[in-house]
Write a protein that holds these residues in place. Structure first.
Motif, PDB file in Angstrom:
ATOM      1  N   GLY A   3       0.829  -1.193   0.000  1.00  0.00           N
ATOM      2  CA  GLY A   3       0.000   0.000   0.000  1.00  0.00           C
ATOM      3  C   GLY A   3       0.867   1.248   0.000  1.00  0.00           C
ATOM      4  N   VAL A   4       0.754   2.038   1.071  1.00  0.00           N
ATOM      5  CA  VAL A   4       1.531   3.270   1.222  1.00  0.00           C
ATOM      6  C   VAL A   4       2.537   3.056   2.349  1.00  0.00           C
ATOM      7  N   THR A   5       3.808   3.233   2.034  1.00  0.00           N
ATOM      8  CA  THR A   5       4.871   3.017   3.010  1.00  0.00           C
ATOM      9  C   THR A   5       5.602   4.314   3.281  1.00  0.00           C
ATOM     10  N   GLN A   6       5.747   4.654   4.541  1.00  0.00           N
ATOM     11  CA  GLN A   6       6.459   5.873   4.935  1.00  0.00           C
ATOM     12  C   GLN A   6       7.730   5.513   5.688  1.00  0.00           C
ATOM     13  N   THR A   7       8.802   6.215   5.376  1.00  0.00           N
ATOM     14  CA  THR A   7      10.038   6.075   6.124  1.00  0.00           C
ATOM     15  C   THR A   7      10.636   7.438   6.391  1.00  0.00           C
ATOM     16  N   PRO A   8      11.244   7.670   7.574  1.00  0.00           N
ATOM     17  CA  PRO A   8      11.258   6.731   8.708  1.00  0.00           C
ATOM     18  C   PRO A   8       9.937   6.767   9.468  1.00  0.00           C
ATOM     19  N   LYS A   9       9.799   5.923  10.469  1.00  0.00           N
ATOM     20  CA  LYS A   9       8.600   5.944  11.311  1.00  0.00           C
ATOM     21  C   LYS A   9       8.738   6.932  12.460  1.00  0.00           C
ATOM     22  N   PHE A  10       9.927   7.129  12.928  1.00  0.00           N
ATOM     23  CA  PHE A  10      10.202   8.068  14.023  1.00  0.00           C
ATOM     24  C   PHE A  10      11.497   8.816  13.711  1.00  0.00           C
ATOM     25  N   ARG A  11      11.550  10.053  14.156  1.00  0.00           N
ATOM     26  CA  ARG A  11      12.802  10.795  13.990  1.00  0.00           C
ATOM     27  C   ARG A  11      12.810  11.953  14.968  1.00  0.00           C
ATOM     28  N   VAL A  12      13.983  12.200  15.537  1.00  0.00           N
ATOM     29  CA  VAL A  12      14.192  13.366  16.385  1.00  0.00           C
ATOM     30  C   VAL A  12      15.258  14.228  15.729  1.00  0.00           C
ATOM     31  N   LEU A  13      14.964  15.485  15.557  1.00  0.00           N
ATOM     32  CA  LEU A  13      15.891  16.425  14.928  1.00  0.00           C
ATOM     33  C   LEU A  13      16.183  17.582  15.867  1.00  0.00           C
ATOM     34  N   LYS A  14      17.293  18.233  15.615  1.00  0.00           N
ATOM     35  CA  LYS A  14      17.573  19.480  16.318  1.00  0.00           C
ATOM     36  C   LYS A  14      17.133  20.635  15.427  1.00  0.00           C
ATOM     37  N   THR A  15      16.778  21.738  16.055  1.00  0.00           N
ATOM     38  CA  THR A  15      16.383  22.930  15.309  1.00  0.00           C
ATOM     39  C   THR A  15      17.463  23.293  14.299  1.00  0.00           C
ATOM     40  N   GLY A  16      17.025  23.560  13.072  1.00  0.00           N
ATOM     41  CA  GLY A  16      17.944  23.940  12.013  1.00  0.00           C
ATOM     42  C   GLY A  16      18.428  22.798  11.137  1.00  0.00           C
ATOM     43  N   GLN A  17      18.256  21.565  11.593  1.00  0.00           N
ATOM     44  CA  GLN A  17      18.659  20.427  10.777  1.00  0.00           C
ATOM     45  C   GLN A  17      17.663  20.225   9.640  1.00  0.00           C
ATOM     46  N   SER A  18      18.097  19.491   8.636  1.00  0.00           N
ATOM     47  CA  SER A  18      17.217  19.202   7.507  1.00  0.00           C
ATOM     48  C   SER A  18      16.976  17.696   7.427  1.00  0.00           C
ATOM     49  N   MET A  19      15.890  17.327   6.810  1.00  0.00           N
ATOM     50  CA  MET A  19      15.629  15.918   6.587  1.00  0.00           C
ATOM     51  C   MET A  19      14.575  15.748   5.502  1.00  0.00           C
ATOM     52  N   THR A  20      14.505  14.535   4.998  1.00  0.00           N
ATOM     53  CA  THR A  20      13.520  14.190   3.973  1.00  0.00           C
ATOM     54  C   THR A  20      12.720  12.994   4.426  1.00  0.00           C
ATOM     55  N   LEU A  21      11.411  13.112   4.312  1.00  0.00           N
ATOM     56  CA  LEU A  21      10.513  12.004   4.581  1.00  0.00           C
ATOM     57  C   LEU A  21      10.125  11.383   3.245  1.00  0.00           C
ATOM     58  N   LEU A  22      10.157  10.060   3.208  1.00  0.00           N
ATOM     59  CA  LEU A  22       9.861   9.352   1.973  1.00  0.00           C
ATOM     60  C   LEU A  22       8.512   8.661   2.057  1.00  0.00           C
ATOM     61  N   CYS A  23       7.748   8.784   0.983  1.00  0.00           N
ATOM     62  CA  CYS A  23       6.486   8.076   0.853  1.00  0.00           C
ATOM     63  C   CYS A  23       6.532   7.282  -0.449  1.00  0.00           C
ATOM     64  N   ALA A  24       6.200   6.008  -0.357  1.00  0.00           N
ATOM     65  CA  ALA A  24       6.168   5.153  -1.538  1.00  0.00           C
ATOM     66  C   ALA A  24       4.853   4.399  -1.575  1.00  0.00           C
ATOM     67  N   GLN A  25       4.238   4.374  -2.766  1.00  0.00           N
ATOM     68  CA  GLN A  25       2.990   3.613  -2.923  1.00  0.00           C
ATOM     69  C   GLN A  25       3.116   2.660  -4.101  1.00  0.00           C
ATOM     70  N   ASP A  26       2.511   1.489  -3.921  1.00  0.00           N
ATOM     71  CA  ASP A  26       2.631   0.452  -4.952  1.00  0.00           C
ATOM     72  C   ASP A  26       1.284   0.170  -5.609  1.00  0.00           C
ATOM     73  N   MET A  27       0.367   1.137  -5.560  1.00  0.00           N
ATOM     74  CA  MET A  27      -0.977   0.945  -6.093  1.00  0.00           C
ATOM     75  C   MET A  27      -1.167   1.659  -7.434  1.00  0.00           C
ATOM     76  N   ASN A  28      -0.094   2.219  -7.965  1.00  0.00           N
ATOM     77  CA  ASN A  28      -0.154   2.944  -9.238  1.00  0.00           C
ATOM     78  C   ASN A  28      -1.110   4.143  -9.180  1.00  0.00           C
ATOM     79  N   HIS A  29      -1.204   4.757  -7.996  1.00  0.00           N
ATOM     80  CA  HIS A  29      -2.084   5.912  -7.837  1.00  0.00           C
ATOM     81  C   HIS A  29      -1.467   7.156  -8.449  1.00  0.00           C
ATOM     82  N   GLU A  30      -2.337   7.988  -9.045  1.00  0.00           N
ATOM     83  CA  GLU A  30      -1.867   9.239  -9.653  1.00  0.00           C
ATOM     84  C   GLU A  30      -1.616  10.327  -8.612  1.00  0.00           C
ATOM     85  N   TYR A  31      -2.493  10.409  -7.623  1.00  0.00           N
ATOM     86  CA  TYR A  31      -2.474  11.528  -6.691  1.00  0.00           C
ATOM     87  C   TYR A  31      -1.827  11.107  -5.375  1.00  0.00           C
ATOM     88  N   MET A  32      -1.010  12.010  -4.851  1.00  0.00           N
ATOM     89  CA  MET A  32      -0.384  11.783  -3.553  1.00  0.00           C
ATOM     90  C   MET A  32      -0.431  13.049  -2.731  1.00  0.00           C
TER      91      MET A  32
END
Lengths: 114, 111
Positions: A3-32
């Motif tokens: 279905g829809v998979t998100q990574t990571p599940k948990f994360r702690v950051l400090k103010t000013g840090q950057s990060m990317t959250l990933l979402c992947a779907q295997d249902m061939n959906h057009e809209y996210m």
């Protein structure tokens, strides 16, 4: 049947840090979609995409960027994290948009900014 | 802009009691969707209503869409502890390919 998979599940950051959250779907959906959920605030739309290579702003886009380079993936970036971005982030997808199709949600990413 | 409001925000019932949550939109809706989110989980689609006055049932859950297509309700008969969670309604945002979610009604059921 992922279905829809998100990574990571948990994360702690400090103010000013950057990060990317990933979402992947295997249902061939057009809209996210990317939402954030805060206590008492419901689900608020950050950004969304109506197809590969497209993105659009939602209700609360400030401080976030997104990319949809591949149809199955939708990335949410925080360039300079702030404590106000502490939240639970949900990704969702649907066959089409116009608000007439069910959205399928991932399990969420719990993000804390210190 | 469009607003989707839900009442009550929170309800605590004893197992076996009935429960109803109401959803009101500031605009006429082409359809309304209902989702359930268990504690610590993610929203899960329950049902979509499209027609004016439509009523749909899923076991103990009854969903209604108002005649004017601006309001909806979810009624649970004889609640069980498995009904615990937050129930959200959502309607299409006019002119956009998105949904506007209500803030949800949190249901707590005591055994």
């Amino acid at each position: 049947n992922a279905g829809v998979t998100q990574t990571p599940k948990f994360r702690v950051l400090k103010t000013g840090q950057s990060m990317t959250l990933l979402c992947a779907q295997d249902m061939n959906h057009e809209y996210m979609y990317w939402y954030r959920q805060d206590p008492g605030m419901g689900l608020r739309l950050i950004h969304y995409s109506v197809g590969e290579g497209t993105t659009a702003k939602g209700e609360v886009p400030d401080g976030y960027n997104v990319s949809r380079l591949k149809k199955q993936n939708f990335l949410l970036g925080l360039e300079s994290a702030a404590p106000s971005q502490t939240s639970v982030y949900f990704c969702a997808s649907s066959v089409r948009g116009q608000g007439n199709q069910p959205q399928h949600f991932g399990d969420g990413t719990r993000l804390s900014i210190l | 802009g469009q607003q989707v409001m839900q009442i009550p925000q929170y309800q605590h019932v004893q197992e076996g009691e009935d429960f109803t949550t109401y959803c009101n939109s500031s605009t006429t809706l082409s359809n309304i969707q209902w989702y359930k989110q268990r504690p610590g989980g993610h929203p899960v689609f329950l049902i979509q209503l499209v027609k004016s006055g439509e009523v749909k049932k899923q076991k103990r859950l009854t969903f209604q869409f108002g005649e004017a297509k601006k309001n909806s309700s979810l009624h649970i008969t004889a609640t069980q502890t498995t009904d615990v969670g937050t129930y959200f309604c959502a309607g299409p945002k006019p002119g956009y390919s998105t949904l506007t979610f209500g803030k949800g009604t949190m249901l707590l059921v005591s055994p």
